[in-house]
Design a protein around this motif. Structure first.
Motif, PDB file in Angstrom:
ATOM      1  N   ALA A 373       4.661  11.939  -0.936  1.00 36.12           N
ATOM      2  CA  ALA A 373       5.951  12.608  -0.750  1.00 36.12           C
ATOM      3  C   ALA A 373       7.106  11.675  -1.090  1.00 36.12           C
ATOM      4  N   ARG A 374       7.000  10.452  -0.670  1.00 30.35           N
ATOM      5  CA  ARG A 374       8.055   9.478  -0.976  1.00 30.35           C
ATOM      6  C   ARG A 374       8.175   9.277  -2.483  1.00 30.35           C
ATOM      7  N   HIS A 375       7.035   9.264  -3.162  1.00 32.07           N
ATOM      8  CA  HIS A 375       7.019   9.054  -4.615  1.00 32.07           C
ATOM      9  C   HIS A 375       7.684  10.219  -5.352  1.00 32.07           C
ATOM     10  N   VAL A 376       7.302  11.465  -5.012  1.00 27.60           N
ATOM     11  CA  VAL A 376       7.832  12.594  -5.775  1.00 27.60           C
ATOM     12  C   VAL A 376       9.278  12.899  -5.415  1.00 27.60           C
ATOM     13  N   LEU A 377       9.675  12.659  -4.181  1.00 26.87           N
ATOM     14  CA  LEU A 377      11.057  12.943  -3.803  1.00 26.87           C
ATOM     15  C   LEU A 377      12.027  11.914  -4.369  1.00 26.87           C
ATOM     16  N   THR A 378      11.592  10.674  -4.466  1.00 23.91           N
ATOM     17  CA  THR A 378      12.472   9.659  -5.063  1.00 23.91           C
ATOM     18  C   THR A 378      12.492   9.759  -6.584  1.00 23.91           C
ATOM     19  N   ALA A 379      11.655  10.631  -7.150  1.00 21.25           N
ATOM     20  CA  ALA A 379      11.727  10.904  -8.593  1.00 21.25           C
ATOM     21  C   ALA A 379      12.802  11.935  -8.908  1.00 21.25           C
ATOM     22  N   VAL A 380      13.336  12.606  -7.878  1.00 18.84           N
ATOM     23  CA  VAL A 380      14.426  13.561  -8.069  1.00 18.84           C
ATOM     24  C   VAL A 380      15.699  12.779  -8.416  1.00 18.84           C
ATOM     25  N   PRO A 381      16.405  13.128  -9.486  1.00 18.37           N
ATOM     26  CA  PRO A 381      17.623  12.390  -9.867  1.00 18.37           C
ATOM     27  C   PRO A 381      18.635  12.320  -8.726  1.00 18.37           C
ATOM     28  N   GLY A 382      19.143  11.119  -8.487  1.00 19.82           N
ATOM     29  CA  GLY A 382      20.133  10.911  -7.440  1.00 19.82           C
ATOM     30  C   GLY A 382      19.545  10.578  -6.089  1.00 19.82           C
ATOM     31  N   VAL A 383      18.215  10.531  -5.980  1.00 18.34           N
ATOM     32  CA  VAL A 383      17.552  10.266  -4.706  1.00 18.34           C
ATOM     33  C   VAL A 383      16.738   8.978  -4.812  1.00 18.34           C
ATOM     34  N   THR A 384      16.916   8.066  -3.866  1.00 19.46           N
ATOM     35  CA  THR A 384      16.159   6.814  -3.846  1.00 19.46           C
ATOM     36  C   THR A 384      15.614   6.559  -2.446  1.00 19.46           C
ATOM     37  N   ALA A 385      14.686   5.632  -2.335  1.00 15.29           N
ATOM     38  CA  ALA A 385      14.167   5.222  -1.031  1.00 15.29           C
ATOM     39  C   ALA A 385      15.181   4.299  -0.366  1.00 15.29           C
ATOM     40  N   ALA A 386      15.344   4.448   0.952  1.00 12.11           N
ATOM     41  CA  ALA A 386      16.334   3.655   1.677  1.00 12.11           C
ATOM     42  C   ALA A 386      15.868   2.222   1.925  1.00 12.11           C
ATOM     43  N   ASP A 387      14.556   1.966   1.814  1.00 13.24           N
ATOM     44  CA  ASP A 387      14.038   0.616   2.019  1.00 13.24           C
ATOM     45  C   ASP A 387      12.715   0.477   1.289  1.00 13.24           C
ATOM     46  N   ARG A 388      12.153  -0.726   1.314  1.00 15.43           N
ATOM     47  CA  ARG A 388      10.887  -0.980   0.610  1.00 15.43           C
ATOM     48  C   ARG A 388       9.718  -1.186   1.574  1.00 15.43           C
ATOM     49  N   ALA A 389       9.896  -0.814   2.820  1.00 16.89           N
ATOM     50  CA  ALA A 389       8.828  -0.989   3.805  1.00 16.89           C
ATOM     51  C   ALA A 389       7.677  -0.024   3.551  1.00 16.89           C
ATOM     52  N   VAL A 390       6.518  -0.343   4.132  1.00 16.18           N
ATOM     53  CA  VAL A 390       5.396   0.580   4.135  1.00 16.18           C
ATOM     54  C   VAL A 390       5.653   1.606   5.239  1.00 16.18           C
ATOM     55  N   HIS A 391       5.453   2.884   4.916  1.00 20.69           N
ATOM     56  CA  HIS A 391       5.817   3.941   5.861  1.00 20.69           C
ATOM     57  C   HIS A 391       4.617   4.777   6.266  1.00 20.69           C
ATOM     58  N   PHE A 392       4.704   5.280   7.496  1.00 20.28           N
ATOM     59  CA  PHE A 392       3.690   6.171   8.041  1.00 20.28           C
ATOM     60  C   PHE A 392       4.357   7.449   8.517  1.00 20.28           C
ATOM     61  N   ARG A 393       4.055   8.550   7.882  1.00 18.66           N
ATOM     62  CA  ARG A 393       4.494   9.894   8.266  1.00 18.66           C
ATOM     63  C   ARG A 393       5.965  10.180   8.002  1.00 18.66           C
ATOM     64  N   GLU A 394       6.834   9.204   8.133  1.00 17.75           N
ATOM     65  CA  GLU A 394       8.268   9.427   7.930  1.00 17.75           C
ATOM     66  C   GLU A 394       8.869   8.350   7.043  1.00 17.75           C
ATOM     67  N   PHE A 395       9.934   8.720   6.357  1.00 22.11           N
ATOM     68  CA  PHE A 395      10.656   7.774   5.514  1.00 22.11           C
ATOM     69  C   PHE A 395      12.079   8.300   5.324  1.00 22.11           C
ATOM     70  N   VAL A 396      12.973   7.399   4.944  1.00 23.69           N
ATOM     71  CA  VAL A 396      14.379   7.755   4.762  1.00 23.69           C
ATOM     72  C   VAL A 396      14.718   7.792   3.278  1.00 23.69           C
ATOM     73  N   LEU A 397      15.369   8.874   2.871  1.00 26.95           N
ATOM     74  CA  LEU A 397      15.864   9.007   1.509  1.00 26.95           C
ATOM     75  C   LEU A 397      17.352   8.684   1.475  1.00 26.95           C
ATOM     76  N   ASP A 398      17.755   7.935   0.464  1.00 29.77           N
ATOM     77  CA  ASP A 398      19.158   7.622   0.232  1.00 29.77           C
ATOM     78  C   ASP A 398      19.678   8.613  -0.803  1.00 29.77           C
ATOM     79  N   VAL A 399      20.615   9.466  -0.397  1.00 32.35           N
ATOM     80  CA  VAL A 399      21.144  10.483  -1.310  1.00 32.35           C
ATOM     81  C   VAL A 399      22.604  10.202  -1.666  1.00 32.35           C
ATOM     82  N   SER A 400      23.007   8.944  -1.562  1.00 34.82           N
ATOM     83  CA  SER A 400      24.401   8.600  -1.830  1.00 34.82           C
ATOM     84  C   SER A 400      24.798   8.876  -3.278  1.00 34.82           C
ATOM     85  N   ALA A 401      23.814   8.883  -4.191  1.00 35.65           N
ATOM     86  CA  ALA A 401      24.112   9.156  -5.604  1.00 35.65           C
ATOM     87  C   ALA A 401      23.850  10.609  -5.981  1.00 35.65           C
TER      88      ALA A 401
END
Length: 458
Positions: A373-401
């Protein structure tokens, strides 16, 4: 509270009774009892309540109308977590806890209810195996209370006040912990770096007044702490303890914090067979090794094998009872609190059904779907991962762009039938994935995400 009102069935609402109570405690008015509540949290006026309903059927109709305003979201389209999780619940869990002998008894009363005690002992044993710890309590009211109590235990064990929080904790949990620890501890928050603990900064702050280093793994943002052992060593070198919050749902594939040096492990069992009923059925656990220093500081109930009045005969009941507020009353170190015993039985049934293999398969599924999910959602233009940590079940998307803010994304995707996550602020969205979200569900979310952003960009 500010207007006199005499209730026909509540004697202490009579002015003379109320005044006698105030005189007994030395208070000038009822308002003094609320002095610690911040002004911005107080209403300052009477509640705006409707006129009372005359008949029961009128109340049923009114409540039914309110309930019809709720809108169900298909499990696969629900990506909201943030403390309450939409995990699958086997039907047999509900079947067992709806049996009258479990459903109608509170915390095991009457006290000869050895069948209920045995069920809770089995829950504690299963949790102990999962956490790789010896002693697990009968569930506390919720995971927030478990966190607060675990940290209070650390202050009593060490005789110190300092608590260092080195992970991103749930803000509501942090609020509860702050309130509960205010008389006995001083809480310092060490900002995280790239989603996880800043080991160097935390180590520099550990000193002779540090009672505990507190980690949350996974954190509120789903990040897994990778330096638990290092932080445990730093805490122990200074005479402090390591207190770790975790979600047991992942321990089929993740190492227990106890294996990495944690002294007290706490968390919530909502993900173990408890539905997310309008905010969840929650219950907290606290686990320690079989060490008298730690066990005797646990205020909650512990069930185990106990001798009876008949020589050679044993039954299930309270152990180390003399440490509890039941035994010590006002001299107790902490109040035992409300035991969410029914939820402990539910979690016990869930763990017995899953077994080690089931928990491993579930953990693998959660890890892989989170990463996907993190991989495909951060492939959406303007969306990036908020950090580079290893995640379990939840993660934060940065949508500032992106072309929409996080709250606007939530609104847009709700219109498409999704609950896409929790907007932490304008620029960050917390997304949760469970085993109920298939790869197709995740792909559908990514497509809806991209469509909403593209539509707004025109």
């Amino acid at each position: 509270m500010t207007h006199p009102f005499v209730h026909p069935y509540v004697p202490n609402t009579a002015p003379e009774s109320r005044q006698a109570m105030l005189d007994a405690v030395g208070a000038a008015s009822v308002e003094e009892f609320y002095a610690d509540v911040p002004a911005d949290l107080r209403l300052g006026r009477d509640l705006d309540l409707p006129e009372p309903l005359i008949a029961e059927q009128d109340l049923v109709r009114h409540v039914g109308g309110l309930l019809r305003r709720n809108r169900a979201v298909e499990p696969g389209r629900l990506f909201l977590g943030a403390g309450t999780y939409n995990h699958a619940v086997p039907a047999v869990v509900d079947e067992v806890i709806n049996r009258s002998e479990f459903l109608t008894a509170y915390a095991g009363e009457p006290y000869e209810d050895h069948g209920r005690f045995q069920a809770l002992f089995q829950y504690q044993s299963l949790m102990g195996e999962l956490l790789n710890l010896d002693v697990v309590n009968v569930p506390t009211y919720d995971g927030y209370q478990a966190a607060a109590t675990a940290l209070a235990m650390a202050t009593r064990i060490t005789g110190r006040r300092g608590i260092l929080l080195v992970s991103d904790a749930h803000p509501d949990k942090l609020s509860k912990v702050r309130d509960y620890l205010l008389p006995v501890a001083d809480l310092t928050i060490v900002p995280t770096v790239d989603g996880v603990a800043d080991v160097a900064a935390a180590s520099a702050l550990i000193g002779p007044d540090t009672a505990a280093v507190w980690i949350e793994t996974p954190s509120f943002h789903g990040a897994l702490e990778t330096a638990v052992a290092e932080l445990a060593d730093a805490a122990h070198a200074s005479g402090a303890v390591l207190v770790a919050g975790t979600d047991p749902i992942g321990l089929g594939v993740l190492a227990s914090p106890a294996d990495l040096g944690a002294d007290i492990v706490h968390g919530d069992i909502q993900s173990l067979g408890l539905h997310p009923w309008f905010g969840g059925a929650h219950a907290g656990f606290i686990a320690v090794r079989d060490d008298t220093r730690f066990v005797m500081e646990m205020p909650s109930r512990l069930f185990g094998l106990e001798s009876t009045d008949v020589p050679g005969e044993y039954g299930f009941g309270d152990v180390a009872y003399d440490r509890t507020s039941f035994a010590l009353r006002e001299e107790g170190k902490e109040w035992v609190g409300t035991a969410a015993a029914l939820w402990g039985i539910a979690a016990g049934v869930y763990l017995a059904l899953m077994g080690p293999q089931g928990m491993t398969e579930l953990g693998d599924t959660l890890m892989s779907r989170t990463a996907y999910a993190r991989h495909v959602l951060t492939a959406v233009p303007g969306v990036t991962a908020a950090d580079r940590a290893v995640h379990f079940r939840e993660f934060v998307l940065d949508v500032s762009a992106a072309s929409l803010t996080a709250p606007e994304i939530v609104t847009a995707l709700r219109a498409r039938g999704f609950e896409p996550g929790l907007a932490l602020d304008d620029m960050r969205l917390l997304v949760c994935v469970t085993e109920q979200n298939t790869q197709t569900d995740i792909d559908d979310l990514a497509a809806a995400f991209g469509a909403a952003l593209k539509e707004n960009a025109r």
